[in-house]
Write a protein that holds these residues in place. Sequence first.
Motif, short mmCIF file in Angstrom:
data_model
loop_
_atom_site.label_atom_id
_atom_site.label_comp_id
_atom_site.label_asym_id
_atom_site.label_seq_id
_atom_site.Cartn_x
_atom_site.Cartn_y
_atom_site.Cartn_z
N ALA A 1 0.81 -1.22 0.00
CA ALA A 1 0.00 0.00 0.00
C ALA A 1 0.85 1.27 0.00
O ALA A 1 0.51 2.25 -0.66
N VAL A 2 1.95 1.27 0.74
CA VAL A 2 2.74 2.49 0.94
C VAL A 2 3.22 3.12 -0.37
O VAL A 2 3.11 4.35 -0.55
N PRO A 3 3.74 2.37 -1.35
CA PRO A 3 4.19 3.02 -2.58
C PRO A 3 3.08 3.72 -3.36
O PRO A 3 3.34 4.65 -4.12
N TYR A 4 1.83 3.27 -3.19
CA TYR A 4 0.72 3.83 -3.95
C TYR A 4 0.07 5.03 -3.28
O TYR A 4 -0.33 5.99 -3.95
N ILE A 5 -0.08 4.99 -1.96
CA ILE A 5 -0.79 6.09 -1.29
C ILE A 5 0.06 6.79 -0.25
O ILE A 5 -0.40 7.74 0.38
N GLY A 6 1.30 6.32 -0.04
CA GLY A 6 2.20 6.98 0.91
C GLY A 6 2.07 6.44 2.33
O GLY A 6 1.05 5.84 2.69
N GLY A 7 3.10 6.68 3.11
CA GLY A 7 3.12 6.21 4.49
C GLY A 7 2.05 6.84 5.37
O GLY A 7 1.38 6.13 6.12
N PRO A 8 1.87 8.18 5.31
CA PRO A 8 0.86 8.80 6.18
C PRO A 8 -0.55 8.27 5.94
O PRO A 8 -1.26 7.93 6.88
N ALA A 9 -0.98 8.18 4.67
CA ALA A 9 -2.33 7.70 4.38
C ALA A 9 -2.49 6.24 4.79
O ALA A 9 -3.52 5.86 5.37
N THR A 10 -1.47 5.42 4.52
CA THR A 10 -1.55 4.01 4.91
C THR A 10 -1.67 3.86 6.41
O THR A 10 -2.50 3.09 6.91
N SER A 11 -0.86 4.60 7.16
CA SER A 11 -0.89 4.48 8.62
C SER A 11 -2.22 4.97 9.19
O SER A 11 -2.72 4.41 10.18
N LEU A 12 -2.82 5.98 8.59
CA LEU A 12 -4.08 6.49 9.10
C LEU A 12 -5.23 5.53 8.81
O LEU A 12 -6.15 5.39 9.61
N ILE A 13 -5.19 4.86 7.65
CA ILE A 13 -6.23 3.87 7.36
C ILE A 13 -6.12 2.70 8.33
O ILE A 13 -7.13 2.24 8.90
N GLN B 1 1.57 14.62 -7.54
CA GLN B 1 1.89 14.68 -6.11
C GLN B 1 2.26 13.31 -5.55
O GLN B 1 1.88 12.93 -4.46
N GLY B 2 3.01 12.54 -6.34
CA GLY B 2 3.51 11.28 -5.83
C GLY B 2 2.58 10.10 -6.04
O GLY B 2 2.94 8.96 -5.80
N LEU B 3 1.34 10.34 -6.48
CA LEU B 3 0.41 9.25 -6.73
C LEU B 3 0.44 8.88 -8.20
O LEU B 3 0.57 9.75 -9.06
N HIS B 4 0.31 7.61 -8.52
CA HIS B 4 0.45 7.15 -9.89
C HIS B 4 -0.81 7.42 -10.71
O HIS B 4 -0.76 7.94 -11.81
N SER B 5 -1.96 7.04 -10.23
CA SER B 5 -3.22 7.22 -10.93
C SER B 5 -4.34 6.87 -9.98
O SER B 5 -4.11 6.37 -8.87
N VAL B 6 -5.57 7.12 -10.40
CA VAL B 6 -6.71 6.77 -9.57
C VAL B 6 -6.76 5.25 -9.36
O VAL B 6 -7.07 4.77 -8.28
N PHE B 7 -6.42 4.48 -10.40
CA PHE B 7 -6.41 3.02 -10.26
C PHE B 7 -5.39 2.59 -9.20
O PHE B 7 -5.67 1.76 -8.34
N ASP B 8 -4.18 3.18 -9.27
CA ASP B 8 -3.16 2.85 -8.29
C ASP B 8 -3.58 3.27 -6.89
O ASP B 8 -3.31 2.58 -5.90
N TYR B 9 -4.22 4.43 -6.82
CA TYR B 9 -4.72 4.90 -5.53
C TYR B 9 -5.73 3.92 -4.94
O TYR B 9 -5.65 3.55 -3.76
N CYS B 10 -6.67 3.45 -5.78
CA CYS B 10 -7.67 2.49 -5.31
C CYS B 10 -7.02 1.18 -4.89
O CYS B 10 -7.43 0.56 -3.91
N LEU B 11 -6.00 0.77 -5.65
CA LEU B 11 -5.27 -0.45 -5.29
C LEU B 11 -4.58 -0.28 -3.93
O LEU B 11 -4.60 -1.19 -3.09
N GLY B 12 -3.98 0.89 -3.71
CA GLY B 12 -3.34 1.15 -2.43
C GLY B 12 -4.33 1.17 -1.29
O GLY B 12 -4.06 0.62 -0.21
N ILE B 13 -5.50 1.78 -1.51
CA ILE B 13 -6.54 1.80 -0.49
C ILE B 13 -7.01 0.38 -0.18
O ILE B 13 -7.22 0.00 0.99
N ALA B 14 -7.15 -0.46 -1.23
CA ALA B 14 -7.59 -1.84 -1.03
C ALA B 14 -6.56 -2.63 -0.22
O ALA B 14 -6.92 -3.40 0.68
N CYS B 15 -5.28 -2.42 -0.52
CA CYS B 15 -4.23 -3.12 0.24
C CYS B 15 -4.21 -2.67 1.70
O CYS B 15 -4.09 -3.50 2.62
N ALA B 16 -4.33 -1.36 1.93
CA ALA B 16 -4.33 -0.85 3.30
C ALA B 16 -5.55 -1.36 4.06
O ALA B 16 -5.46 -1.69 5.25
#
Length: 322
Positions: A92-104, A157-172
């Motif tokens: 999850a971290v590479p897609y949405i970053g450490g702060p967002a992952t830790s907060l989820i 801003q460091g995010l790859h795409s909406v698809f990658d963002y959703c994938l990161g959210i799903a992993c977190a």
Amino acid sequence: MSSSKTLLAGLANGVMAGALWGIVFLVPQLLGDFSPLQMAVGRYTLYGLLSFFMLAPRWRIASNSIGKAEWTALFWLSLLGNIIYYVLLAAAVPYIGGPATSLIIGFLPITVLLVASRDHDAVPLLKLMPPVLLSVLGIVLVVSSAWFKADPSGTTQGLHSVFDYCLGIACATGALLSWTAYSVMNSRWLMKRPGITGHDWSLLTGVVTGAQALVLGVPAFIIPGSTGYPAHSGADWFRFWGICAGVAVFSSIIGNGFWNKAARLLPLSLSGQMIVFETLFALFYSFLWERRWPTGTETCAMVFLVTGVLWCMSAHKRHAYS
């Protein structure tokens, strides 16, 4: 020990566990050229070896105190709380970053609370709804903030795409659910087996996790081209194993020991709240790594999460004396 002192001791152990666990959110940043499975296998292979050597002098005593049911529980606890959880976190971290992952993942106190609310001695859920809603608001803030940073047409801003963002959210989210199951099962097994120390239980979990990591080492390291990541130099592998060793010692062995003490001292519905300290330390480390201050949204989310946990603690203290 008085009820008040027990609460404070449990809180202190929860804070120490959170400080050491928060380190793991930096590992995907430090080892971004390795796969999430490789990170998990490296960390937990060393955790298993260290646990075995620490437990070896009293292996017979520790192993004789548990039976088939306990070994089965240790297998699932190791898989849910270590292997699956960390692979999903590292992904999850590479897609949405450490702060967002830790907060989820910081939403864990709420998921544990919902499960623990069915326990006979739990604080009525209705009394906990205000702090729960406050914590939910904190998570919504950070997720919505990250969503607006995603660019459907490309990267921003460091995010790859909406698809990658959703994938990161799903992993977190998957990591959150995995750790919820672990937290609930672990606390209940510790309560059912008071004759086994939290430290020994942690080391036994480490031995089982190490065995699982060895099996997963085949697809992680041996099968050619299985990771999709580039080849590494000797210096890269030295960095990899050095970081994995540090995390195995501090986050897995010492951190888990503190957590097991907290889980034994606190009721399940409150011990789950202690995970917020992992979130706060993970955020602190992430901001140091990124060399920036938290945004206004992130600050509000942190304030809401901490206030929600302190509010829950106050509700538990009133319930204990009522």
